[in-house]
Write an enzyme that holds these catalytic residues in place. Structure first.
Site, mmCIF file in Angstrom:
data_model
loop_
_atom_site.group_PDB
_atom_site.id
_atom_site.type_symbol
_atom_site.label_atom_id
_atom_site.label_comp_id
_atom_site.label_asym_id
_atom_site.label_seq_id
_atom_site.Cartn_x
_atom_site.Cartn_y
_atom_site.Cartn_z
ATOM 1 N N GLY A 19 0.788 -1.242 0.000
ATOM 2 C CA GLY A 19 0.000 0.000 0.000
ATOM 3 C C GLY A 19 0.812 1.281 0.000
ATOM 4 O O GLY A 19 0.273 2.343 0.284
ATOM 5 N N SER A 25 2.178 8.116 2.081
ATOM 6 C CA SER A 25 1.352 6.942 2.402
ATOM 7 C C SER A 25 1.590 6.460 3.828
ATOM 8 O O SER A 25 2.740 6.396 4.293
ATOM 9 C CB SER A 25 1.689 5.773 1.462
ATOM 10 O OG SER A 25 1.331 6.064 0.138
ATOM 11 N N ILE A 26 0.501 6.062 4.480
ATOM 12 C CA ILE A 26 0.606 5.459 5.812
ATOM 13 C C ILE A 26 1.533 4.234 5.749
ATOM 14 O O ILE A 26 2.359 4.026 6.644
ATOM 15 C CB ILE A 26 -0.796 5.073 6.333
ATOM 16 C CG1 ILE A 26 -1.596 6.345 6.642
ATOM 17 C CG2 ILE A 26 -0.696 4.172 7.545
ATOM 18 C CD1 ILE A 26 -3.050 6.108 6.983
ATOM 19 N N ASP A 70 -1.634 -5.443 -7.879
ATOM 20 C CA ASP A 70 -2.983 -4.884 -7.948
ATOM 21 C C ASP A 70 -3.894 -5.998 -7.450
ATOM 22 O O ASP A 70 -4.028 -7.040 -8.113
ATOM 23 C CB ASP A 70 -3.315 -4.501 -9.401
ATOM 24 C CG ASP A 70 -4.729 -3.946 -9.537
ATOM 25 O OD1 ASP A 70 -5.569 -4.175 -8.636
ATOM 26 O OD2 ASP A 70 -5.001 -3.295 -10.557
ATOM 27 N N VAL A 71 -4.499 -5.808 -6.287
ATOM 28 C CA VAL A 71 -5.258 -6.914 -5.681
ATOM 29 C C VAL A 71 -6.508 -7.270 -6.483
ATOM 30 O O VAL A 71 -7.155 -8.278 -6.210
ATOM 31 C CB VAL A 71 -5.612 -6.637 -4.196
ATOM 32 C CG1 VAL A 71 -4.360 -6.518 -3.344
ATOM 33 C CG2 VAL A 71 -6.502 -5.404 -4.039
ATOM 34 N N TYR A 161 -17.934 9.849 5.012
ATOM 35 C CA TYR A 161 -17.160 8.604 4.899
ATOM 36 C C TYR A 161 -17.955 7.563 4.090
ATOM 37 O O TYR A 161 -17.386 6.641 3.517
ATOM 38 C CB TYR A 161 -16.762 8.075 6.279
ATOM 39 C CG TYR A 161 -15.541 7.173 6.223
ATOM 40 C CD1 TYR A 161 -14.359 7.594 5.625
ATOM 41 C CD2 TYR A 161 -15.577 5.887 6.762
ATOM 42 C CE1 TYR A 161 -13.252 6.760 5.551
ATOM 43 C CE2 TYR A 161 -14.470 5.056 6.703
ATOM 44 C CZ TYR A 161 -13.309 5.503 6.096
ATOM 45 O OH TYR A 161 -12.198 4.668 6.028
ATOM 46 N N LYS A 168 -15.171 -0.680 6.225
ATOM 47 C CA LYS A 168 -14.186 -0.775 7.320
ATOM 48 C C LYS A 168 -14.754 -1.585 8.494
ATOM 49 O O LYS A 168 -14.004 -2.255 9.205
ATOM 50 C CB LYS A 168 -13.762 0.624 7.794
ATOM 51 C CG LYS A 168 -12.925 1.409 6.784
ATOM 52 C CD LYS A 168 -11.568 0.771 6.508
ATOM 53 C CE LYS A 168 -10.653 1.742 5.757
ATOM 54 N NZ LYS A 168 -9.425 1.104 5.253
ATOM 55 N N LYS A 198 -3.415 13.537 5.791
ATOM 56 C CA LYS A 198 -3.494 14.002 4.403
ATOM 57 C C LYS A 198 -2.726 13.060 3.473
ATOM 58 O O LYS A 198 -1.504 13.134 3.388
ATOM 59 C CB LYS A 198 -2.903 15.408 4.318
ATOM 60 C CG LYS A 198 -3.641 16.285 3.359
ATOM 61 C CD LYS A 198 -3.235 17.723 3.425
ATOM 62 C CE LYS A 198 -3.922 18.453 2.310
ATOM 63 N NZ LYS A 198 -4.722 19.558 2.729
ATOM 64 N N THR A 199 -3.421 12.166 2.818
ATOM 65 C CA THR A 199 -2.797 11.226 1.876
ATOM 66 C C THR A 199 -3.604 11.246 0.587
ATOM 67 O O THR A 199 -4.666 11.867 0.514
ATOM 68 C CB THR A 199 -2.831 9.780 2.416
ATOM 69 O OG1 THR A 199 -4.207 9.411 2.577
ATOM 70 C CG2 THR A 199 -2.109 9.648 3.740
ATOM 71 N N ALA A 201 -5.310 8.759 -0.801
ATOM 72 C CA ALA A 201 -6.613 8.104 -0.632
ATOM 73 C C ALA A 201 -7.588 9.054 0.063
ATOM 74 O O ALA A 201 -8.754 9.168 -0.333
ATOM 75 C CB ALA A 201 -6.458 6.820 0.184
HETATM 76 P P1 NAD Z 1 -2.613 6.109 0.079
HETATM 77 O O1 NAD Z 1 -3.333 6.621 -1.124
HETATM 78 O O2 NAD Z 1 -1.224 6.538 0.274
HETATM 79 O O3 NAD Z 1 -2.648 4.516 0.122
HETATM 80 C C1 NAD Z 1 -3.711 3.752 -0.406
HETATM 81 C C2 NAD Z 1 -3.060 2.600 -1.131
HETATM 82 O O4 NAD Z 1 -4.044 1.693 -1.623
HETATM 83 C C3 NAD Z 1 -2.225 3.073 -2.341
HETATM 84 O O5 NAD Z 1 -0.910 2.610 -2.224
HETATM 85 C C4 NAD Z 1 -2.925 2.396 -3.502
HETATM 86 O O6 NAD Z 1 -2.046 2.021 -4.549
HETATM 87 C C5 NAD Z 1 -3.503 1.176 -2.811
HETATM 88 N N1 NAD Z 1 -4.499 0.506 -3.634
HETATM 89 C C6 NAD Z 1 -5.681 0.998 -4.086
HETATM 90 N N2 NAD Z 1 -6.260 0.087 -4.894
HETATM 91 C C7 NAD Z 1 -5.423 -0.993 -4.934
HETATM 92 C C8 NAD Z 1 -5.457 -2.242 -5.609
HETATM 93 N N3 NAD Z 1 -6.459 -2.584 -6.427
HETATM 94 N N4 NAD Z 1 -4.436 -3.108 -5.409
HETATM 95 C C9 NAD Z 1 -3.388 -2.779 -4.602
HETATM 96 N N5 NAD Z 1 -3.297 -1.599 -3.957
HETATM 97 C C10 NAD Z 1 -4.304 -0.719 -4.134
HETATM 98 O O7 NAD Z 1 -3.541 6.525 1.332
HETATM 99 P P2 NAD Z 1 -3.464 6.099 2.874
HETATM 100 O O8 NAD Z 1 -4.293 7.125 3.573
HETATM 101 O O9 NAD Z 1 -2.068 5.876 3.276
HETATM 102 O O10 NAD Z 1 -4.290 4.747 2.913
HETATM 103 C C11 NAD Z 1 -3.811 3.565 3.511
HETATM 104 C C12 NAD Z 1 -4.879 2.922 4.372
HETATM 105 O O11 NAD Z 1 -5.084 3.736 5.524
HETATM 106 C C13 NAD Z 1 -6.242 2.755 3.730
HETATM 107 O O12 NAD Z 1 -6.784 1.516 4.144
HETATM 108 C C14 NAD Z 1 -7.049 3.877 4.332
HETATM 109 O O13 NAD Z 1 -8.435 3.616 4.357
HETATM 110 C C15 NAD Z 1 -6.474 3.876 5.735
HETATM 111 N N6 NAD Z 1 -6.729 5.080 6.539
HETATM 112 C C16 NAD Z 1 -6.398 6.307 6.078
HETATM 113 C C17 NAD Z 1 -6.661 7.423 6.868
HETATM 114 C C18 NAD Z 1 -6.328 8.806 6.379
HETATM 115 O O14 NAD Z 1 -6.845 9.767 6.952
HETATM 116 N N7 NAD Z 1 -5.477 8.957 5.370
HETATM 117 C C19 NAD Z 1 -7.248 7.279 8.132
HETATM 118 C C20 NAD Z 1 -7.574 5.989 8.581
HETATM 119 C C21 NAD Z 1 -7.307 4.907 7.768
#
Ligand code: NAD
Length: 260
Positions: A19, A25-26, A70-71, A161, A168, A198-199, A201
Site C-alpha cells: 500500500g 502513504s501510511i 494490484d489486488v 465517509y 471498514k 493528508k494522503t 486516498a
Molecule cells: P494512500 O493513497 O497513500 O494509500 C492507499 C493505497 O491503496 C495506495 O498505495 C494504492 O495504490 C492502494 N491501492 C488501491 N487500490 C489498490 C489495488 N487494487 N491493489 C493494490 N493496492 C491498491 O492513502 P493512505 O491514507 O495511506 O491509505 C492507507 C490505508 O489507511 C487505507 O486503508 C485507508 O483507508 C487507511 N486510513 C487512512 C486514513 C487517512 O486519513 N489517510 C485514516 C484511517 C485509515
C-alpha cells in the site's frame, strides 16, 4: 513530526508492506519505522504509473523485494508471496494499507451506492486482507503479525465517509475472525485506526480538510497524527510487548475517538 526512536526491536524480522503509493502513504510511515527498528522490508506498487514513486522509497529502505501488486488482478498477490518466500523463506509481519472505492460511490450517500461500487470497495479494501492472511500464514511458521488500516467511521457515523464505513466495519470484523482462526499458529491480527491524515486516498473524500481541522480542534492531544505515529503503533503490535494482544482495533488518533 514525531521522532522515530532508534532501536533494534524488529532486528531480524521480515516485513511485507502493501500500500505504498508515495512518501505520504501510511504504509510508507510503517515501512520506515519497521526499517529503523531493524526489520527487512518488502514493498509493492500498484502499477507502472505508481512504480517511479515507490522505487526510490524501496531503495531508501534497502528493500530486497519490490513487486507489482494490484489486488483486483488474479495472481498478483500470489506472485508477491512467491517472491517473498523465495527471497526470505518465511515472513514475520504483513501489513495491508490498501483501500479503494469508485469515486461516484465514495462521494455519494451509502443509500445510493451501486452494487458494483460497493463490491469493488469490499474486494479491494477488505477481502484482499483476508487473501493476504491466507497467503501469509504458511510463511509464518514461527508466528507473526498481520496488520490492516481501519478508520473510526467503521463504528461511528462520520459524515462523508459514506460506503467506506460499512466496508471498514467488515474489515474490523474480519480482523477478529482471522485472529480467532490463526491464533493457534501464533499469528496475531490487528487493525490500526489512525486519525485523519493528508494522503492520496484521503483526498478522495468530500470535505476532508474539515475532518483535519476538527481533529486538531477536538483531539485531546491537539495535533494531527503523522504517518510515523501510525508506524510506531504498528511496530509495537508486532513486538513481544504485544504478545498477548490480538483481534483488536488500536486507535492512533490523539484521543479523537473518545470525544462525544
Ligand atoms: P494512500 O493513497 O497513500 O494509500 C492507499 C493505497 O491503496 C495506495 O498505495 C494504492 O495504490 C492502494 N491501492 C488501491 N487500490 C489498490 C489495488 N487494487 N491493489 C493494490 N493496492 C491498491 O492513502 P493512505 O491514507 O495511506 O491509505 C492507507 C490505508 O489507511 C487505507 O486503508 C485507508 O483507508 C487507511 N486510513 C487512512 C486514513 C487517512 O486519513 N489517510 C485514516 C484511517 C485509515
Amino acid at each position: 513530526m514525531t521522532q522515530i526512536p532508534d532501536g533494534t526491536a524488529l532486528a531480524g524480522k521480515r516485513a511485507l508492506v502493501l500500500g505504498v503509493a508515495n512518501e505520504h502513504s501510511i504504509a510508507y510511515g510503517c515501512a520506515r519505522v519497521f526499517r529503523r527498528l531493524g526489520a527487512q522490508i518488502a514493498l509493492t506498487y500498484l502499477d507502472e504509473r505508481a512504480k517511479p514513486f515507490v522505487e526510490p522509497l524501496a531503495r531508501e529502505l534497502d528493500a530486497p523485494v519490490l513487486a507489482p501488486c494490484d489486488v483486483r488482478k488474479d495472481g498478483d498477490l500470489e506472485a508477491v508471496f512467491a517472491q517473498v518466500a523465495e527471497t526470505w523463506g518465511g515472513l514475520d509481519i504483513a501489513l495491508h494499507a490498501i483501500a479503494f472505492a469508485p469515486a461516484n460511490d465514495l462521494q455519494g450517500r451509502l443509500v445510493d451506492s451501486s452494487r458494483e461500487g460497493f463490491g469493488i470497495a469490499m474486494d479491494v479494501s477488505c477481502h484482499s486482507f483476508v487473501r493476504m492472511a491466507r497467503l501469509a500464514a504458511p510463511l509464518m511458521s514461527e508466528g507473526g503479525t498481520l496488520l490492516t488500516m481501519s478508520y473510526h467511521g467503521a463504528s461511528k457515523v462520520v459524515p462523508n465517509y459514506n460506503l467506506m464505513g460499512p466496508v471498514k466495519a467488515a474489515l474490523e470484523s474480519a480482523v477478529r475472525y482471522l485472529a480467532y482462526e490463526l491464533g493457534d499458529r501464533g499469528i496475531r491480527v490487528h487493525a490500526v485506526s489512525p486519525g485523519p491524515l493528508k494522503t492520496r486516498a484521503a483526498s478522495g473524500l468530500k470535505d476532508f480538510d474539515l475532518l483535519l481541522n476538527q481533529a486538531i480542534q477536538r483531539a485531546p492531544i491537539g495535533e494531527l497524527v503523522d504517518i510515523d505515529d501510525v508506524g510506531l503503533t504498528a511496530a509495537f503490535l508486532t513486538t513481544p510487548y504485544a504478545a498477548r494482544l490480538t483481534g483488536t482495533t488500536v486507535y492512533v488518533d490523539g484521543g479523537l475517538s473518545i470525544m462525544a
